[in-house]
Design a protein around this motif. Structure first.
Motif, mmCIF file in Angstrom:
data_model
loop_
_atom_site.group_PDB
_atom_site.id
_atom_site.type_symbol
_atom_site.label_atom_id
_atom_site.label_comp_id
_atom_site.label_asym_id
_atom_site.label_seq_id
_atom_site.Cartn_x
_atom_site.Cartn_y
_atom_site.Cartn_z
ATOM 1 N N UNK A 152 53.948 63.247 -10.023
ATOM 2 C CA UNK A 152 53.251 62.703 -10.901
ATOM 3 C C UNK A 152 51.955 61.900 -10.172
ATOM 4 N N UNK A 153 52.003 61.297 -9.061
ATOM 5 C CA UNK A 153 50.898 60.745 -8.170
ATOM 6 C C UNK A 153 49.934 61.994 -7.826
ATOM 7 N N UNK A 154 50.606 62.988 -7.397
ATOM 8 C CA UNK A 154 49.587 64.197 -7.207
ATOM 9 C C UNK A 154 48.773 64.757 -8.436
ATOM 10 N N UNK A 155 49.615 64.736 -9.705
ATOM 11 C CA UNK A 155 48.934 65.249 -10.901
ATOM 12 C C UNK A 155 47.747 64.328 -11.126
ATOM 13 N N UNK A 156 48.022 63.130 -11.102
ATOM 14 C CA UNK A 156 46.910 62.175 -11.455
ATOM 15 C C UNK A 156 45.751 62.225 -10.458
ATOM 16 N N UNK A 157 45.814 62.602 -9.268
ATOM 17 C CA UNK A 157 44.794 62.978 -8.434
ATOM 18 C C UNK A 157 44.184 64.061 -9.019
ATOM 19 N N UNK A 158 44.836 65.267 -9.026
ATOM 20 C CA UNK A 158 44.427 66.142 -9.399
ATOM 21 C C UNK A 158 43.363 66.257 -10.647
ATOM 22 N N UNK A 159 44.160 65.382 -11.772
ATOM 23 C CA UNK A 159 43.388 65.397 -12.947
ATOM 24 C C UNK A 159 42.121 64.542 -12.832
ATOM 25 N N UNK A 160 41.964 63.786 -11.803
ATOM 26 C CA UNK A 160 40.835 62.870 -11.871
ATOM 27 C C UNK A 160 39.676 63.998 -10.972
ATOM 28 N N UNK A 161 40.165 64.543 -10.149
ATOM 29 C CA UNK A 161 39.217 65.639 -9.423
ATOM 30 C C UNK A 161 38.653 66.519 -10.523
ATOM 31 N N UNK A 163 38.569 66.305 -13.820
ATOM 32 C CA UNK A 163 37.565 65.213 -14.713
ATOM 33 C C UNK A 163 35.969 64.874 -14.205
ATOM 34 N N UNK A 164 36.194 64.893 -12.726
ATOM 35 C CA UNK A 164 34.809 64.759 -12.288
ATOM 36 C C UNK A 164 34.256 66.101 -11.857
ATOM 37 N N UNK A 165 34.766 67.028 -12.046
ATOM 38 C CA UNK A 165 34.228 68.540 -11.697
ATOM 39 C C UNK A 165 34.097 68.426 -10.328
ATOM 40 N N UNK A 166 34.834 68.261 -9.349
ATOM 41 C CA UNK A 166 35.033 68.153 -7.971
ATOM 42 C C UNK A 166 35.174 69.534 -7.738
ATOM 43 N N UNK A 167 34.674 70.117 -6.461
ATOM 44 C CA UNK A 167 34.770 71.423 -5.710
ATOM 45 C C UNK A 167 35.858 71.272 -4.718
ATOM 46 N N UNK A 168 36.761 72.123 -4.742
ATOM 47 C CA UNK A 168 37.744 72.391 -3.728
ATOM 48 C C UNK A 168 38.108 73.915 -3.394
ATOM 49 N N UNK A 169 37.758 74.213 -2.432
ATOM 50 C CA UNK A 169 37.805 75.629 -2.075
ATOM 51 C C UNK A 169 38.797 75.762 -0.878
ATOM 52 N N UNK A 170 39.762 76.650 -0.993
ATOM 53 C CA UNK A 170 40.857 76.708 -0.103
ATOM 54 C C UNK A 170 40.579 77.463 1.309
ATOM 55 N N UNK A 171 41.159 77.041 2.336
ATOM 56 C CA UNK A 171 41.089 77.643 3.557
ATOM 57 C C UNK A 171 42.445 77.600 4.514
ATOM 58 N N UNK A 172 43.128 78.763 4.619
ATOM 59 C CA UNK A 172 44.573 78.708 5.227
ATOM 60 C C UNK A 172 44.318 79.317 6.603
#
Length: 272
Positions: A152-161, A163-172
């Protein structure tokens, strides 16, 4: 702005995330939530792929929510990405649900989208219960409650990101890439025929639940027993949702507990 979420789910985790995103994004943007019409629309990928028509994703924000299978994304999701036209959306996000680890699954999702002609803007993951019964035992009781609270906490943070149209590009890292190359390579090679190791034991009563919950229609009931037709997505819905616990995978699942996301009804997982 309308948000469209395409999802694939077997035992409910990715549907739970999709519904949670829809609710939270509506709250954060002040828009109404309608899972079928309106400002937030949830669309099953399996339903889209049964339709032979081209898929043209709409304007606004478009998301893909799906589980991690063998350190990659489900084959049907990969096929959906290849089929869909992503030219119109102005923001694209991918959320992966996972149990033990993702390895390079986020990179695979990102790279496949990029190869389709439109790289996603945001890729993230949410830890859920692992339903891969041959290797793991699903949590229950307090452990499951704790895991759902963290999700739930992770989902809340992801939804906020989002909604704010944040960028997140993965790198393994290199080690994660090696694990994925081995694990996901196996899934890609054996593909839809991995259902050959499923079978129903003598407790099966031919009720047909497995046929109804298979998202891709891979199961039919023949002579009061399920038959698999080698178009399997390896989601384990048939095994976990059988009311008699009659469906097994090889000989490794008979005495293990089954799993369904506790906040999703079986009726929501019936093929539509």
């Amino acid at each position: 702005m309308k948000t469209t979420v395409y999802y694939f789910t077997g035992t409910g985790n990715s549907l739970w995330v999709s519904k949670g995103l829809a609710e939270r994004l509506s709250e954060k943007t002040g828009m109404s939530t309608d899972f079928c019409r309106g400002e937030t629309e949830l669309i099953p990928i399996a339903k889209v792929m049964r339709n032979k028509n081209p898929v043209k994703c709409p304007k606004g924000a478009v998301g893909i929510v799906c589980p991690v299978y063998q350190c990659g994304i489900p084959l049907i999701v990969s096929e959906f990405i290849e089929k869909a036209d992503f030219k119109l959306p102005d923001y694209i996000f991918i959320i992966l649900t996972y149990g033990s680890h993702t390895a390079s699954a986020e990179d695979i999702a990102y790279d496949q989208m990029k190869e389709s002609g439109r790289a996603p803007d945001y890729v993230n993951k949410i830890k859920m219960a692992d339903n891969y019964l041959p290797l793991f035992t699903p949590p229950s009781g307090e452990k499951l409650d704790s895991l759902m609270k963290s999700a739930e906490a992770e989902l809340e943070a992801v939804a906020a990101d989002i909604a704010a149209r944040k960028k997140k590009i993965p790198k393994s890292g290199i080690f994660a890439d090696l694990i994925t190359k081995f694990m996901y390579g196996d899934l890609r090679r054996k593909g839809h025929a991995k259902d050959k190791k499923f079978h129903a034991d003598d407790s099966c009563n031919g009720c047909g639940t497995c046929e109804k919950v298979c998202p891709v229609g891979n199961i039919t009931i023949e002579n009061q027993r399920p038959a698999w037709h080698h178009n399997c997505e390896f989601c384990f819905a048939c095994l976990h949702l059988c009311p008699k616990k009659a469906i097994q995978y090889k000989n490794s699942t008979k005495k293990k507990p089954r799993y369904k996301n506790p906040e999703i009804k079986i009726s929501e997982l019936m093929r539509r």
